[in-house]
Design an enzyme around this catalytic site. Structure first.
Site, short mmCIF file in Angstrom:
data_model
loop_
_atom_site.label_atom_id
_atom_site.label_comp_id
_atom_site.label_asym_id
_atom_site.label_seq_id
_atom_site.Cartn_x
_atom_site.Cartn_y
_atom_site.Cartn_z
N LYS A 54 -14.05 27.03 -22.34
CA LYS A 54 -13.53 27.54 -23.62
C LYS A 54 -14.69 28.08 -24.47
O LYS A 54 -14.61 29.16 -25.03
CB LYS A 54 -12.80 26.42 -24.37
CG LYS A 54 -11.40 26.15 -23.82
CD LYS A 54 -10.80 24.86 -24.36
CE LYS A 54 -9.47 24.60 -23.65
NZ LYS A 54 -8.91 23.26 -23.93
N GLN A 98 -10.03 18.42 -27.78
CA GLN A 98 -9.62 18.32 -26.38
C GLN A 98 -8.86 17.02 -26.14
O GLN A 98 -9.36 15.94 -26.46
CB GLN A 98 -10.88 18.40 -25.48
CG GLN A 98 -10.59 18.41 -24.00
CD GLN A 98 -9.82 19.65 -23.54
OE1 GLN A 98 -10.10 20.77 -23.99
NE2 GLN A 98 -8.84 19.46 -22.68
N ASP A 121 -4.09 25.31 -31.20
CA ASP A 121 -3.31 24.78 -30.09
C ASP A 121 -1.81 24.76 -30.43
O ASP A 121 -0.99 24.48 -29.55
CB ASP A 121 -3.74 23.34 -29.78
CG ASP A 121 -4.66 23.25 -28.58
OD1 ASP A 121 -4.59 24.15 -27.73
OD2 ASP A 121 -5.42 22.26 -28.50
#
Ligand code: NDP
Length: 300
Positions: A54, A98, A121
């Protein structure tokens, strides 16, 4: 029929190219460099690989990448304090923590601490609600990637019967919302669905997000259907040597490809789209935070 194999890797590369173009325009026209902060707690090897790619891809498209690596025993309060700091930082337009976080940290508290304006997200209740009612904002990354592949393949999804197998908050539910917005007739199947094979046989579009290797069989697929395989499962691969493994999806790809018109492979299908869509969401949040309309080709 032999299905077209949908090349998600190539599509994601093209998408990242377009994202780099949008980053350059935001910089040149508005003096904005989108910034994505990625936070990882602990040393889980799979999570470390995700976070590194990422961060790498964020930098490659010209965005600022901020990586925060915290030890596994970080107190929950410290993580929440870091999120508040990132919420307040004007250089940060997207925050990703994460998952999974270590057991002593409540993931719901983490999600709720993230400013919805920076929630790339699309985990916060505010953004889940926006997707449902069709307001602009970030969209769950994997479903957004699936939607882009489907639109590219079918042009119009209107009137298609889409069957999604799986109802997780991460994939199945947001996928259903997005396909409804594109005027599909949507069925969401799950572990309690009866006669699953018959339900899938009705689908013009199949999205498999179950997490069970090759569960969706070839004779479940309606001739000409488009199949999107979200599943990522590791199975033993003795043909590669003792103890070796390989990745497969939730669909029996070889059998389904004899019936479907198009199918995403695993690996190389949906997987590469997820990170590209995370970057797309960062452009969306950076644009909205600056009072600009997000680029239409990056949103749902
Ligand atoms: P979850 O485990 O959260 O959800 C799985 C869903 O599948 C549940 O809704 C469950 O039903 C349903 N299910 C389980 N068994 C059956 C069955 N026998 N018949 C019908 N439905 C069943 O998984 P995720 O949604 O997080 O992920 C799904 C898959 O996608 C995984 O393989 C994951 O690794 C992969 N994935 C891939 C991504 C990518 O970038 N390509 C990103 C995210 C996930 P119920 O609700 O009733 O329990």
């Amino acid at each position: 029929m032999t299905a077209k194999i949908i090349d998600g890797k190539h599509f994601a590369e093209d998408l990242r190219g377009r994202i780099a173009g949008h980053v350059a325009r935001l910089k040149a026209a508005h003096g904005i460099t989108p910034g994505l902060a990625v936070v990882i707690v602990g040393e889980d090897p799979a999570s470390q690989v995700y976070v590194s790619s990422k961060a790498k891809q964020t930098a490659e498209v010209g965005m600022n990448s901020f990586k925060h690596e915290l030890p596994a025993d970080t107190p929950e309060a410290d993580l929440l304090a870091l999120i508040q700091q990132l919420n307040a930082d004007p250089a940060v337009h997207g925050i990703l923590v994460q998952m999974p976080v270590p057991k002593h940290i409540d993931p719901n508290k983490v999600i709720e601490a993230i400013d919805p304006a920076k929630d790339v997200d699309c985990f916060t209740p505010a953004n889940v609600g926006k997707v449902q009612i069709g307001l602009p904002g970030p969209v769950s990354c994997t479903p957004l990637g699936c939607l882009m592949l489907l639109r590219d393949e079918l042009v119009s999804l209107e009137g298609k019967h889409a069957v999604i197998i799986g109802r997780s908050n991460l994939v199945g539910k947001p996928m259903a919302q997005l396909l409804l917005r594109d005027n599909c007739t949507v069925t969401v199947a799950h572990s309690r669905t009866k006669d699953l094979a018959d339900v899938v046989r009705q689908a013009d579009i199949v999205v498999a997000a179950v997490g069970r290797p090759q569960m969706i069989k070839g004779d479940w697929i309606k001739p000409g259907a488009v199949v999107v395989d979200v599943g990522i499962n590791r199975i033993p691969a003795p043909e590669k040597g003792e103890g070796k493994t390989r990745l497969v999806g939730d669909v029996d790809t070889q059998a389904a490809a004899k019936v479907a018109s198009a199918i995403t492979p695993v690996p190389g299908g949906v997987g590469p789209m997820t990170i590209a869509c995370l970057l797309a969401n960062t452009i969306t949040t950076a644009s909205l935070m600056s009072g600009l309309t997000p680029p239409g080709d990056l949103t749902a």
